[in-house]
Enzyme design. Structure first.
Site, mmCIF file in Angstrom:
data_model
loop_
_atom_site.group_PDB
_atom_site.id
_atom_site.type_symbol
_atom_site.label_atom_id
_atom_site.label_comp_id
_atom_site.label_asym_id
_atom_site.label_seq_id
_atom_site.Cartn_x
_atom_site.Cartn_y
_atom_site.Cartn_z
ATOM 1 N N HIS A 1 0.699 -1.014 -0.226
ATOM 2 C CA HIS A 1 -0.084 0.064 0.123
ATOM 3 C C HIS A 1 0.748 1.233 0.049
ATOM 4 O O HIS A 1 0.494 2.313 0.775
ATOM 5 C CB HIS A 1 -0.966 0.045 1.177
ATOM 6 C CG HIS A 1 -2.000 -1.078 1.117
ATOM 7 N ND1 HIS A 1 -2.387 -1.649 -0.011
ATOM 8 C CD2 HIS A 1 -2.716 -1.516 2.172
ATOM 9 C CE1 HIS A 1 -3.521 -2.289 0.104
ATOM 10 N NE2 HIS A 1 -3.757 -2.601 1.652
ATOM 11 N N HIS B 1 -9.808 2.022 0.449
ATOM 12 C CA HIS B 1 -9.766 0.901 1.453
ATOM 13 C C HIS B 1 -10.819 1.086 2.543
ATOM 14 O O HIS B 1 -10.431 0.767 3.778
ATOM 15 C CB HIS B 1 -8.355 1.044 2.050
ATOM 16 C CG HIS B 1 -7.531 -0.417 2.543
ATOM 17 N ND1 HIS B 1 -8.364 -1.049 3.546
ATOM 18 C CD2 HIS B 1 -6.788 -0.869 2.152
ATOM 19 C CE1 HIS B 1 -7.723 -2.197 3.797
ATOM 20 N NE2 HIS B 1 -6.520 -2.268 2.807
ATOM 21 N N GLU C 1 -11.550 -4.003 -2.446
ATOM 22 C CA GLU C 1 -10.733 -3.095 -2.925
ATOM 23 C C GLU C 1 -10.403 -3.431 -4.468
ATOM 24 O O GLU C 1 -9.829 -4.096 -4.909
ATOM 25 C CB GLU C 1 -9.349 -3.155 -2.471
ATOM 26 C CG GLU C 1 -9.472 -3.010 -0.803
ATOM 27 C CD GLU C 1 -8.034 -3.652 -0.184
ATOM 28 O OE1 GLU C 1 -6.880 -3.514 -0.723
ATOM 29 O OE2 GLU C 1 -8.328 -4.368 0.580
HETATM 30 C C1 GLA Z 1 -5.216 -5.064 2.548
HETATM 31 C C2 GLA Z 1 -4.369 -6.366 2.624
HETATM 32 C C3 GLA Z 1 -4.477 -7.088 3.866
HETATM 33 C C4 GLA Z 1 -4.112 -6.241 4.992
HETATM 34 C C5 GLA Z 1 -4.930 -4.883 5.009
HETATM 35 C C6 GLA Z 1 -4.655 -3.931 6.117
HETATM 36 O O1 GLA Z 1 -6.236 -5.184 2.293
HETATM 37 O O2 GLA Z 1 -4.683 -7.375 1.598
HETATM 38 O O3 GLA Z 1 -3.595 -8.151 3.850
HETATM 39 O O4 GLA Z 1 -2.816 -5.789 4.918
HETATM 40 O O5 GLA Z 1 -4.845 -4.394 3.792
HETATM 41 O O6 GLA Z 1 -4.587 -4.748 7.207
#
Ligand code: GLA
Length: 391
Positions: free
Chosen positions: A146, A220, A356
């Site tokens: 991210h 997110h 997402e």
């Molecule tokens: C994303 C990832 C997860 C986790 C979340 C945050 O969606 O796919 O594995 O890291 O972010 O906790």
């Protein structure tokens, strides 16, 4: 930029409503509030706080006539609150968040945030572009997640209200300097949040660069359509328009295989309760600690419905439309009761889920995946619509 609107449903407005337009509240008398004079959408701004570094953060509240309200803060472009109606027309907050900037800065699992420059993981925090290797921050074990330590979820965006008749929308911009997080190129990003009269939020992402780079932007938000965040999301019924998903390794990096969902717990082609198979004996579910995978969506590049989520108890339903080739369904497996809820208590295991819309994880290292490269002169463009209704 082309904007999409869904048909306006019957207005629920009563005379004497307090109107918020532009940047400041404005009261109108009952005589002034003839229905045709009222905007379908209003946006108000208020100060939210200051970051630890002293940057001012504002909150913008988007409202429509039906009663949907969305709070967006300029820190991370985070949606901190989002109300949606149940089958009796009762609005409740359906997205997980905190009640203070301090908490968002201290520790947030990307609650409600804009994600960039690269949503999801890049293996080993490294990739090559035109023969040159770039090293990114590794903030998720050996991998990059991210956007790194200070991704787009942790920067303060510049906001403005774009007035467009009865339909103003929120415009957020952020210019990421060359080299930020390890990525090449100065990346100029614009995200618009458009609330529609009929309870949809359209999110449109555009970006340009001055050097070849990689980009994968997403949102997110964690959803719990019950509005009761003390409850897990296992009773929510999900469907995903995907025949295939991307199996992962222990670091949640795709193996490169595109696996059929048929006959596996990953088959959401027909609506299915999330809890139905989540505890099944399955290697991929073990690696993900539940669902934390990218599904391969058909007909990429055109805006089409890719997901539907319903909470049977309340009837609240969310339909997701996107032009992206993938969707990461994350069932909130890392929520462990350590983060505070604004209404008291803490966020328990699987008390929210993410859907997402994005390009595939680790695309810069996987030649068989759709390209995430952006070159100077090109414009990155992507859109996702979250449409609410009640059953
Ligand atoms: C994303 C990832 C997860 C986790 C979340 C945050 O969606 O796919 O594995 O890291 O972010 O906790």
């Amino acid at each position: 930029m082309k904007r999409l609107y869904f048909p306006l449903l019957a207005g629920l407005l009563t005379a004497g409503t307090v109107l918020f337009g532009g940047c400041g509240p404005e009261k109108q008398s009952a005589q002034d509030t003839a229905a045709e004079a009222l905007p379908d959408i209003s946006i108000s701004r208020s100060p939210y706080g200051r970051t630890q570094a002293g940057e001012a953060v504002d909150m913008y509240t988007l409202r429509n006539r039906q009663g949907m309200e969305i709070d967006v803060i300029t820190y991370g472009g985070i949606i901190t609150r989002w109300t949606a109606p149940d089958r009796d027309g009762r609005y409740a907050n359906i997205t997980l968040g905190f009640d203070s900037l301090v908490q968002y800065e201290r520790s947030s699992p990307y609650f409600g945030a804009l994600i960039g420059r690269y949503g999801n993981r890049i293996a080993g925090g490294s990739f090559a572009l035109d023969g040159k290797t770039y090293t990114l921050e590794t903030n998720n074990g050996p991998n990059h997640l991210h956007g790194g330590e200070r991704g787009f979820d942790k920067v303060v965006w510049t906001a403005r209200i774009q007035e467009e008749g009865m339909h103003p929308y929120l415009v957020l911009t952020y210019t990421s300097p060359d080299g930020e997080g390890g990525y090449p190129g100065t990346l100029s990003t614009t995200v618009t949040y458009t609330l529609t009269p009929d309870n949809a939020l359209e999110v449109v992402y555009t970006a340009t660069t001055d050097q070849k780079t990689v980009v994968n932007l997403t949102q997110h938000a964690y959803f719990n359509l019950s509005g009761d965040f003390s409850q897990p999301i296992l009773d929510h019924v999900l469907s995903l328009a995907a025949d295939q998903y991307l199996p992962v390794d222990a670091g949640l990096i795709p193996t490169g295989e595109w696996a059929p969902v048929a006959g596996t717990p990953f088959d959401f082609r027909q609506p299915k309760a999330i809890g139905q198979d989540i505890e099944a004996q399955d290697t991929q579910l073990s690696l993900g600690r539940g669902y934390d995978h990218c599904w391969v969506l058909g007909q990429a590049d055109s805006l089409r419905q890719v997901a539907s989520l319903t909470h049977p108890g309340s009837g609240r339903t969310l339909a997701i439309f996107t032009d992206e080739p993938g969707i990461q369904f994350y069932s909130g497996n890392f929520l462990d009761g350590s983060l505070p809820r604004p209404d008291g208590g803490t966020y328990g295991h699987r008390s929210g889920l993410c859907l997402e819309t994005q390009h595939f994880p680790d695309s810069p290292n996987q030649p068989s995946f759709p390209s995430v490269e952006l070159a100077p002169g090109e414009t990155y463009s992507s859109r996702t619509t979250f449409q609410f209704s009640a059953q």
